[in-house]
Structure formats: structure tokens, C-alpha cells
Write an enzyme that holds these catalytic residues in place. Structure first.
Site, mmCIF file in Angstrom:
data_model
loop_
_atom_site.group_PDB
_atom_site.id
_atom_site.type_symbol
_atom_site.label_atom_id
_atom_site.label_comp_id
_atom_site.label_asym_id
_atom_site.label_seq_id
_atom_site.Cartn_x
_atom_site.Cartn_y
_atom_site.Cartn_z
ATOM 1 N N GLY A 41 -1.856 -8.309 0.379
ATOM 2 C CA GLY A 41 -2.351 -7.147 -0.005
ATOM 3 C C GLY A 41 -1.717 -6.110 0.351
ATOM 4 O O GLY A 41 -0.463 -6.016 0.623
ATOM 5 N N LEU A 81 -1.325 -3.499 -1.406
ATOM 6 C CA LEU A 81 -0.395 -3.431 -2.374
ATOM 7 C C LEU A 81 0.390 -2.006 -2.783
ATOM 8 O O LEU A 81 -0.142 -0.958 -2.791
ATOM 9 C CB LEU A 81 -1.210 -3.897 -3.854
ATOM 10 C CG LEU A 81 -2.067 -5.048 -3.536
ATOM 11 C CD1 LEU A 81 -2.873 -5.474 -4.967
ATOM 12 C CD2 LEU A 81 -1.070 -6.421 -3.324
ATOM 13 N N GLY A 111 5.736 -2.525 -6.049
ATOM 14 C CA GLY A 111 6.467 -3.756 -5.915
ATOM 15 C C GLY A 111 5.694 -4.666 -6.429
ATOM 16 O O GLY A 111 5.774 -5.672 -7.236
ATOM 17 N N HIS A 112 4.596 -4.945 -5.624
ATOM 18 C CA HIS A 112 3.350 -5.869 -6.326
ATOM 19 C C HIS A 112 3.005 -5.673 -7.654
ATOM 20 O O HIS A 112 2.985 -6.656 -8.311
ATOM 21 C CB HIS A 112 2.201 -5.931 -5.278
ATOM 22 C CG HIS A 112 2.436 -6.248 -3.783
ATOM 23 N ND1 HIS A 112 2.216 -5.042 -2.887
ATOM 24 C CD2 HIS A 112 2.830 -7.384 -3.208
ATOM 25 C CE1 HIS A 112 2.605 -5.774 -1.680
ATOM 26 N NE2 HIS A 112 2.799 -7.098 -1.836
ATOM 27 N N GLN A 135 1.793 -17.630 9.379
ATOM 28 C CA GLN A 135 3.182 -17.307 9.314
ATOM 29 C C GLN A 135 3.699 -15.896 10.324
ATOM 30 O O GLN A 135 4.527 -15.562 10.101
ATOM 31 C CB GLN A 135 3.647 -16.717 7.760
ATOM 32 C CG GLN A 135 3.013 -15.614 7.253
ATOM 33 C CD GLN A 135 2.908 -15.346 5.757
ATOM 34 O OE1 GLN A 135 2.569 -16.163 5.090
ATOM 35 N NE2 GLN A 135 3.889 -14.482 5.364
ATOM 36 N N GLN A 139 12.687 -16.085 1.728
ATOM 37 C CA GLN A 139 11.446 -16.686 1.316
ATOM 38 C C GLN A 139 11.501 -17.129 -0.153
ATOM 39 O O GLN A 139 11.162 -18.409 -0.340
ATOM 40 C CB GLN A 139 10.152 -15.655 1.422
ATOM 41 C CG GLN A 139 8.900 -16.051 0.814
ATOM 42 C CD GLN A 139 7.906 -14.967 1.114
ATOM 43 O OE1 GLN A 139 7.304 -14.883 2.161
ATOM 44 N NE2 GLN A 139 7.494 -14.073 -0.163
ATOM 45 N N VAL A 166 11.442 -3.402 -6.006
ATOM 46 C CA VAL A 166 11.064 -1.864 -6.322
ATOM 47 C C VAL A 166 11.311 -0.894 -5.235
ATOM 48 O O VAL A 166 11.195 -1.247 -3.784
ATOM 49 C CB VAL A 166 9.757 -1.892 -6.831
ATOM 50 C CG1 VAL A 166 9.239 -0.442 -7.199
ATOM 51 C CG2 VAL A 166 9.476 -2.805 -7.935
HETATM 52 O O1 PAF Z 1 5.467 -12.282 0.651
HETATM 53 C C1 PAF Z 1 4.452 -12.481 0.924
HETATM 54 O O2 PAF Z 1 3.708 -11.603 0.956
HETATM 55 C C2 PAF Z 1 3.835 -13.736 1.845
HETATM 56 O O3 PAF Z 1 4.752 -14.205 2.689
HETATM 57 C C3 PAF Z 1 3.119 -14.634 1.082
HETATM 58 C C4 PAF Z 1 4.249 -15.150 -0.147
HETATM 59 C C5 PAF Z 1 1.844 -14.077 0.030
HETATM 60 C C6 PAF Z 1 2.703 -15.794 1.708
HETATM 61 O O4 PAF Z 1 1.717 -15.505 2.527
#
Ligand code: PAF
Length: 277
Positions: A27, A29, A32-33, A57, A148, A171
Site C-alpha cells: 500500500g 501507493l 512506481g506501483h 517481514q 527481493q 520509477v
Molecule cells: O515489496 C513489497 O512491497 C513487499 O515486500 C511485498 C512484495 C508486497 C511482500 O510483502
């Protein structure tokens, strides 16, 4: 656009869909998203954006509590861009204490993994859950989180998951700063300074393209330059793009990865380097 907050309702909705593209996010956002959503639109008939701040995480001293949660604004931004927003609760995603995790290769303990123990394990575990809930044909992740993306690709390949992983270009703001939800933690003064990280990566790339292959010295010089401006440098590291192992003299497709903290904000960035044969 439908907003769905339970796994069961999402499964009901997706049961008859044969072409789904997933963009997993936490979220808050930004452009880039949204660029990833547009890319997803070209791959799938139905674009699902997941929004879930994944507690697994975050380390105990990290920013899980203060991570910006802006679901209403996010949904506005997604109108016309995504077809479904999947925003589950923590209870829905983890109805019981998660005791089964993805065990990751050694690379997950290097670079960001060295200072964020358990981060990639938690990330990979939630991504595996999301892929198994949504069962998309393609899933999209930004290249800003290069390590990642590498780990997700390894997981998908080694577990034979039937999904295509697509990386989206980073971005950037006009001054070069890679867009990130964490940029908003920066003070005005820090925001001015933050552009140095991408400048430093571009300078390093130019030096390498000009023939300087003394990787260790370049890494050291970049680290010292940032440190002298008040950054707390986690790493500046030149790696092979495909394996993320330390660059060897014969490697041609490289990536320079950096993570450093400015004030209280940890920033990440990277740049790909293609050396002539
Ligand atoms: O990059 C992220 O926003 C997070 O690490 C992801 C891939 C949504 C996993 O929680």
C-alpha cells in the site's frame, strides 16, 4: 473495481478467471506501483492489486507500526488501473501463528538480509501465500527491491510455481531519487540530500564504463563519500545481475546495489551496468 478483504471472497471471484495478473504491494501507493499496474494490464485480463502490510517481514525494531496505511487513498489511485483490490486483514492472512516458512538460499542473508535478519523469509512466505491465494498467471515486482525480486524468482523457479515473474523498472523523482513509500519519512533537508544515493550509483557506473574495474576500491570510495555526508552506509556492492554473487572480472551484466540510512530513513537503490564484451 472491487475491494475485497477476505481470502474466501477473492477465491469465489477468481474461480472462473483464466488470466489474472497480480501486483503485490504494502500500500501507500506511488507512481512506481502504478507503473507496475499498467505493466500488469498488458499481461492479464484481470489485474489484482494486493495491499497488505506483512508483519512477518519486519524486524522487532523496524517500522511496522508506523508504516503508512492509506487504504482509502490507495483505492482512489487504483480506480481504472486495477480491477480488484485485495486488502486482507492480518487475521485472514495469518489465522494461526505462522510456523511454516520458506527456507531461502544463502543470498538472503547478504546485502539487506545481513542487517534485516528474517526479512526475506517473511517476505517470501507472504508472497508464496499470495501466489497460492490469487493463482495469477503473472506477478509484478519493482526492480528497486532487486534482491527481493531475485529471491522471488529463485523461489518460483525452484518450487515450479506456475506463474511468470515480471520485474518493473524503478520509477524516480525528477532529481533521481527512487520512489519509495519510506521517502515520506525524510525531512525537507534529508530529502534534498537523498538524491545523492542515485547520483553516487550513476557516477560509479560511469567510472566502470570508462574502464575502472577496481570494484573494491569503487565500493569503498562510494561508502566513504556517503558517510562523509552523514549517511550510515549499510552496503554499496557490485554484483552479478543473474546470481547476485560478488562481481568477478569476467562478469559483464552487473548491478550496483546500495542501502544507506539518512536520519532515521533507510533508503535502497540500484543501477544495472552492462560492460562491453
Ligand atoms: O515489496 C513489497 O512491497 C513487499 O515486500 C511485498 C512484495 C508486497 C511482500 O510483502
Amino acid at each position: 473495481m472491487q475491494i475485497i478483504d477476505s481470502i474466501e471472497s477473492l477465491r469465489d471471484l477468481l474461480v472462473s478467471q483464466s488470466s489474472v495478473a497480480l501486483v503485490p504491494t504494502m500500500g501507500n501507493l506511488h507512481e512506481g506501483h502504478l507503473a507496475l499496474m499498467s505493466q500488469a494490464r498488458q499481461h492479464g485480463k484481470l489485474v489484482v492489486a494486493s495491499i497488505f502490510v506483512n508483519p512477518l517481514q519486519f524486524g522487532p525494531s523496524e517500522d511496522f507500526d508506523r508504516y503508512p496505511r492509506t487504504l482509502a487513498e490507495d483505492c482512489n489511485k487504483l480506480q481504472g488501473v486495477a480491477d480488484v483490490v485485495f486488502a486482507p486483514s492480518i487475521n485472514d492472512m495469518y489465522p494461526q501463528r505462522q510456523t511454516v516458512f520458506v527456507e531461502l538460499p544463502e543470498i538472503a542473508n547478504e546485502l539487506c538480509g545481513a542487517s534485516r535478519p528474517g526479512h526475506f523469509r517473511g517476505m517470501a512466505t507472504v508472497v508464496l501465500k499470495l501466489l497460492s491465494i490469487v493463482r495469477p498467471q503473472a506477478a509484478f515486482f519493482g526492480k528497486k527491491d532487486y534482491q527481493q525480486l531475485h529471491i522471488i524468482r529463485q523461489m518460483v523457479t525452484q518450487f515450479n510455481l506456475p506463474v511468470r515473474i515480471v520485474g518493473g523498472e524503478t520509477v524516480r523523482a525528477a532529481d533521481g531519487l527512487a520512489l519509495s513509500s519510506r521517502n515520506q519519512y525524510l525531512s525537507e533537508e534529508e530529502r534534498q540530500e537523498a538524491r545523492r544515493l542515485s547520483c553516487m550509483l550513476r557516477e560509479m557506473r560511469l567510472e566502470m564504463l570508462a574502464g575502472d574495474r577496481s570494484v573494491e576500491r569503487l565500493q569503498q570510495a562510494a561508502t566513504e563519500a556517503l558517510a562523509s555526508r552523514g549517511w550510515l552506509v549499510d552496503y554499496v556492492s557490485v554484483r552479478d545481475q543473474l546470481t547476485l554473487q560478488a562481481a568477478q572480472p569476467s562478469d559483464r551484466e552487473l548491478v550496483i546495489l546500495a542501502a544507506a540510512t539518512l536520519g532515521k530513513t533507510r533508503l535502497l537503490d540500484n543501477i544495472e551496468v552492462y560492460l562491453p564484451g
